[in-house]
Each structure stands twice: as structure tokens, then as C-alpha cells.
Design a protein around this motif. Structure first.
Motif, PDB file in Angstrom:
ATOM      1  N   THR A   1      50.022   1.615  -9.222  1.00  0.00           N
ATOM      2  CA  THR A   1      50.262   2.557 -10.323  1.00  0.00           C
ATOM      3  C   THR A   1      51.508   2.206 -11.139  1.00  0.00           C
ATOM      4  O   THR A   1      51.836   2.912 -12.091  1.00  0.00           O
ATOM      5  CB  THR A   1      50.420   3.994  -9.785  1.00  0.00           C
ATOM      6  OG1 THR A   1      51.396   3.989  -8.742  1.00  0.00           O
ATOM      7  CG2 THR A   1      49.112   4.518  -9.244  1.00  0.00           C
TER       8      THR A   1
ATOM      9  N   HIS B   1      49.625   1.855  -3.084  1.00  0.00           N
ATOM     10  CA  HIS B   1      49.413   2.849  -4.139  1.00  0.00           C
ATOM     11  C   HIS B   1      50.542   2.796  -5.164  1.00  0.00           C
ATOM     12  O   HIS B   1      50.305   2.852  -6.377  1.00  0.00           O
ATOM     13  CB  HIS B   1      49.307   4.254  -3.542  1.00  0.00           C
ATOM     14  CG  HIS B   1      48.992   5.292  -4.573  1.00  0.00           C
ATOM     15  ND1 HIS B   1      49.966   6.040  -5.185  1.00  0.00           N
ATOM     16  CD2 HIS B   1      47.815   5.671  -5.137  1.00  0.00           C
ATOM     17  CE1 HIS B   1      49.405   6.850  -6.059  1.00  0.00           C
ATOM     18  NE2 HIS B   1      48.096   6.652  -6.056  1.00  0.00           N
TER      19      HIS B   1
ATOM     20  N   LEU C   1      47.742   3.228 -16.342  1.00  0.00           N
ATOM     21  CA  LEU C   1      48.115   1.827 -16.168  1.00  0.00           C
ATOM     22  C   LEU C   1      47.622   0.983 -17.337  1.00  0.00           C
ATOM     23  O   LEU C   1      48.370   0.208 -17.930  1.00  0.00           O
ATOM     24  CB  LEU C   1      47.504   1.312 -14.863  1.00  0.00           C
ATOM     25  CG  LEU C   1      48.024  -0.022 -14.371  1.00  0.00           C
ATOM     26  CD1 LEU C   1      49.419   0.161 -13.804  1.00  0.00           C
ATOM     27  CD2 LEU C   1      47.094  -0.603 -13.322  1.00  0.00           C
TER      28      LEU C   1
ATOM     29  N   LEU D   1      42.271   3.924  -7.125  1.00  0.00           N
ATOM     30  CA  LEU D   1      43.086   4.872  -7.895  1.00  0.00           C
ATOM     31  C   LEU D   1      42.195   5.941  -8.526  1.00  0.00           C
ATOM     32  O   LEU D   1      40.994   5.753  -8.670  1.00  0.00           O
ATOM     33  CB  LEU D   1      43.823   4.140  -9.022  1.00  0.00           C
ATOM     34  CG  LEU D   1      44.873   3.102  -8.643  1.00  0.00           C
ATOM     35  CD1 LEU D   1      45.458   2.482  -9.896  1.00  0.00           C
ATOM     36  CD2 LEU D   1      45.968   3.735  -7.801  1.00  0.00           C
ATOM     37  N   SER D   2      42.813   7.031  -8.928  1.00  0.00           N
ATOM     38  CA  SER D   2      42.075   8.043  -9.683  1.00  0.00           C
ATOM     39  C   SER D   2      41.899   7.559 -11.121  1.00  0.00           C
ATOM     40  O   SER D   2      42.599   6.645 -11.573  1.00  0.00           O
ATOM     41  CB  SER D   2      42.863   9.358  -9.693  1.00  0.00           C
ATOM     42  OG  SER D   2      44.004   9.200 -10.511  1.00  0.00           O
ATOM     43  N   ASP D   3      40.972   8.188 -11.827  1.00  0.00           N
ATOM     44  CA  ASP D   3      40.779   7.849 -13.246  1.00  0.00           C
ATOM     45  C   ASP D   3      42.087   7.958 -14.017  1.00  0.00           C
ATOM     46  O   ASP D   3      42.439   7.075 -14.801  1.00  0.00           O
ATOM     47  CB  ASP D   3      39.749   8.791 -13.885  1.00  0.00           C
ATOM     48  CG  ASP D   3      38.327   8.248 -13.739  1.00  0.00           C
ATOM     49  OD1 ASP D   3      38.157   7.257 -12.977  1.00  0.00           O
ATOM     50  OD2 ASP D   3      37.406   8.800 -14.363  1.00  0.00           O
TER      51      ASP D   3
ATOM     52  N   GLU E   1      45.187   7.762 -13.042  1.00  0.00           N
ATOM     53  CA  GLU E   1      46.143   6.701 -12.701  1.00  0.00           C
ATOM     54  C   GLU E   1      45.750   5.380 -13.345  1.00  0.00           C
ATOM     55  O   GLU E   1      46.568   4.651 -13.900  1.00  0.00           O
ATOM     56  CB  GLU E   1      46.237   6.545 -11.183  1.00  0.00           C
ATOM     57  CG  GLU E   1      46.951   7.698 -10.486  1.00  0.00           C
ATOM     58  CD  GLU E   1      46.798   7.653  -8.965  1.00  0.00           C
ATOM     59  OE1 GLU E   1      47.731   8.090  -8.269  1.00  0.00           O
ATOM     60  OE2 GLU E   1      45.732   7.181  -8.459  1.00  0.00           O
ATOM     61  N   LEU E   2      44.457   5.085 -13.256  1.00  0.00           N
ATOM     62  CA  LEU E   2      43.956   3.840 -13.840  1.00  0.00           C
ATOM     63  C   LEU E   2      44.171   3.828 -15.346  1.00  0.00           C
ATOM     64  O   LEU E   2      44.642   2.839 -15.913  1.00  0.00           O
ATOM     65  CB  LEU E   2      42.456   3.728 -13.554  1.00  0.00           C
ATOM     66  CG  LEU E   2      41.927   2.470 -12.892  1.00  0.00           C
ATOM     67  CD1 LEU E   2      40.408   2.521 -12.851  1.00  0.00           C
ATOM     68  CD2 LEU E   2      42.397   1.209 -13.579  1.00  0.00           C
TER      69      LEU E   2
ATOM     70  N   ARG F   1      31.928   2.330  -9.728  1.00  0.00           N
ATOM     71  CA  ARG F   1      33.239   2.200 -10.358  1.00  0.00           C
ATOM     72  C   ARG F   1      33.956   0.917  -9.885  1.00  0.00           C
ATOM     73  O   ARG F   1      34.458   0.139 -10.705  1.00  0.00           O
ATOM     74  CB  ARG F   1      34.077   3.431 -10.017  1.00  0.00           C
ATOM     75  CG  ARG F   1      35.289   3.607 -10.888  1.00  0.00           C
ATOM     76  CD  ARG F   1      35.677   5.087 -10.900  1.00  0.00           C
ATOM     77  NE  ARG F   1      37.049   5.295 -11.352  1.00  0.00           N
ATOM     78  CZ  ARG F   1      38.115   5.130 -10.595  1.00  0.00           C
ATOM     79  NH1 ARG F   1      37.986   4.709  -9.348  1.00  0.00           N
ATOM     80  NH2 ARG F   1      39.324   5.365 -11.094  1.00  0.00           N
TER      81      ARG F   1
END
Lengths: 187, 187
Positions: free
Chosen positions: A84, A80, B114, B106-108, B110-111, A147
Motif C-alpha cells: 500500500t 500489506h 496506489l 488488497l482492497s479495491d 487500497e489498490l 480479480r
DNA sequence: CTGTCCATGTAAGGCGTTACATGATTGT
DNA sequence: ACAATCATGTAACGCCTTACATGGACAG
């Protein structure tokens, strides 16, 4: 050292053996991160020592033991964190550009032959990518993974776009060398 | 192992010291073939042993000797051979694509963070390249070197195009993730 | 019965990076 | 007076590649 993190990425879906991992790489990320077998085994051993993975040995009579690796909590945290964290500026080495840069030391014929060869190789790569793209699309994107599926298609599309651009660039270079008119593109 | 050949390429213009070579790299091919100083010195020694280069030691009182390397006939032959030989299919490792590929974990937010970061870094790189391109064009392309100059501009333009494509790709990804509509591009 | 797949690894070597070391000269 | 430039290298380590080694199961 993304190999480690790619391994974590795969093992975060489910535990796998070294052999399975090798197949997973070849089936999905080979084009932007090839991994060879000996390296995978070595890295797995190392990651287990570091506590990122747990090893389960399955003994089988008469055959080699099989070793299944499972991601640990520490491994999940490391994955993780890496996912990130923006990557450091990295410089891709492009040997083709070295050939072009020093291509002034070649004759027109030699230069053209080199670029034509590269253009053909690029077209072949494009054909392969296009086919993979098409068949992957056809193969049922189950809606609950939309997704993740979208993201894996994105990586393929990057391969397509970058090869298209390479091809255009090569064709432009070929044209200009053939014509003998050296007019740099303006941006 | 293009470092060796890039060194030959430079020395085919004129003899240089290790230090000069380092500067030559930094001033021209750094973006597609960075070379660091210790590696240059080691490679020069190795190439001299292989007979590709000749070493001339210039003794200077009170200061370190300076060593000038000159390309040999064997070196010239090796350079020409390499320049005219198509490169083996090579796979560029793209850690960014690994991050994207496993970005489903990852969450939206976080993505997006990045990808936005990467987009900004790409814009900055584009700005640098554009500036270099402009100033290089302005700095008198002497007509007798038009061909060599054209080729060096080509390598710059490749850098520009590929970064433009990366940026477009990132922006497209950002848009789709923001909108939550995952429609793969068709090719 | 030959070859491919499954499944594990070891060994050796190349390329590249980071850090360290030395010491005079030139610029601010 | 201090920093940057000139100019040379060494040492150690990391990543990756190629080649080699082993051996059962299964398909043509």
C-alpha cells in the motif's frame, strides 16, 4: 528490495520451499522481477532471522532435508504495508539509450545494424508475450479469482504495450536514419 | 556496466574532470543512466588502471589538484566495440508490477489509491519531459550536429512515449477496477 | 548410464547507494 | 555572514550475478 516482498506475496498464498519459490518466480514474475536461486536462499534465511517467516524442517531419510517457509504475522503486516506504500521515484537504467545517445560516433551502417538487431529482438519478445497472453487467457480463469487473474494479466499487458512502443520507436528511428531526415516528433 | 561506456562516450568529445563528468551526466543522460559522484571517481580510477583513460594532474596552489581524464586509443577502441555490439537480453525490474501482481491481496480502495498515486507521479514526469523536450528543441539545433542532436532527442522521446504508455495503462486499470469489470485487453 | 529434476546451499566479486570528510571560492 | 559551488575522494553496506559443490531419484 522488492525480492523480499515478492517472496512474502507468494508465501501469503501458501508455504513453500526455496525450490518451489524459484519455480513460482520463473512461472509468473520472471519478466519484471527475475530471481536467482542463490539469492532466494540467502534472502529466505535473512527473512527468517528478521521474523518475517517461520521455517519448518522436514527431515527425509537418505535425502536432503526440505525446508518449508511460512509467512508470519509480522511478515503479513510488512507485505500489506509495502503493497500500500507508493514506490519512491526510481530510475530505470536503459543501456540501449546510452548506445543511441552516443550513436553519433558511429557510421549510419553501424547505427542501423544496431537498431535493426534490437528491433528484431523486440519482435521476438513480443511474439513470446503474445503467446503467453493467449494461452493464459485460454486456461480457464476461474470466476472466483477473477480479480487476481485480471491483475496478473495486467502485468503481462504492460509487457506487451511497452515492447510495442519500443518497437515503434525503433522503427521510427530506423526510417529517419535511412532517409537522412532528422525531424523530431512533436508532442 | 554501461557507466564505463557512458564515461568513454563523454570523454570522446573532450577531456573532463570527474566533477565535469558528473555534470555532463546530470545534464543529459540522468533519466536513463543516473551516475553518482563517488561511483564516477571510483570508476575513473579503475579505468585509468585498465589503460582506457589517461590522467593529467593540474596542480593549483592553495586548492585541490584538478584531474583531467582523456580517452586513450584503447578506450576509443573499447567504446566503438561496445557501441556496435548488441546488448544482451536484459530484464528490467519493475517493482510497480510486483505491487500490481500481488494487488489481489488488497482492497479495491487500497489498490485504487496506489494506482492513482502512480498515475499522478507519471503525469508529473511527463510534464517535466515535455518541457525539456520543448526547450531543447527551441535551443538552436546547429545544423552541423543535426545527427547527434537528433539522436539525443530520440532518447528524450523514448522517455515521453514510455511514460505516456504507462499512464494509459494505469488509467485503463483504474477504470476497470472502478467499474469492477475485468476484461483483459486483446492483442 | 547419462542427463535432468529435486533440493540445498557457499564463495567471490561487481555495481551501486548513502554517508562522511575536506577545503577554497563565489554569490546573496 | 552564510550558503552554494567547485573539486576531490573514502568507507561501509546492500543487492545481484556467476560459478561452484553436493547428492538422491527418475526417465530415456
Amino acid at each position: 528490495m522488492s525480492l523480499k516482498h515478492a517472496i512474502l506475496g507468494f508465501l501469503n498464498f501458501k508455504p513453500l520451499s526455496g525450490y518451489d519459490l524459484k519455480k513460482a518466480f520463473d512461472n509468473s514474475v520472471r519478466h519484471f522481477w527475475p530471481a536467482n536461486q542463490s539469492q532466494i536462499y540467502r534472502t529466505l534465511a535473512q527473512m527468517t532471522e528478521e521474523g518475517l517467516l517461520e521455517k519448518e524442517v522436514i527431515e527425509r531419510e537418505e535425502r536432503l532435508d526440505m525446508k518449508i517457509y511460512r509467512i508470519s504475522d509480522a511478515g503479513r503486516a510488512e507485505l500489506h504495508h509495502w503493497l500500500t506504500t507508493p514506490l519512491p521515484e526510481q530510475d530505470n537504467r536503459e543501456p540501449l539509450l546510452i548506445q543511441v545517445f552516443f550513436g553519433g560516433q558511429l557510421s549510419d551502417e553501424e547505427l542501423l545494424a544496431l537498431l535493426r538487431h534490437e528491433a528484431q529482438a523486440t519482435e521476438e519478445r513480443l511474439a513470446v508475450y503474445t503467446m503467453i497472453h493467449r494461452t493464459t487467457l485460454a486456461n480457464a480463469p476461474s470466476p472466483e479469482n477473477a480479480r487476481a487473474f485480471f491483475l496478473s494479466m495486467l502485468t503481462l499487458e504492460y509487457g506487451l504495450r511497452s515492447n510495442q512502443v519500443l518497437l515503434e520507436w525503433l522503427n521510427n528511428a530506423l526510417q529517419q536514419i535511412e532517409a537522412g531526415t532528422f525531424t523530431p516528433t512533436t508532442f
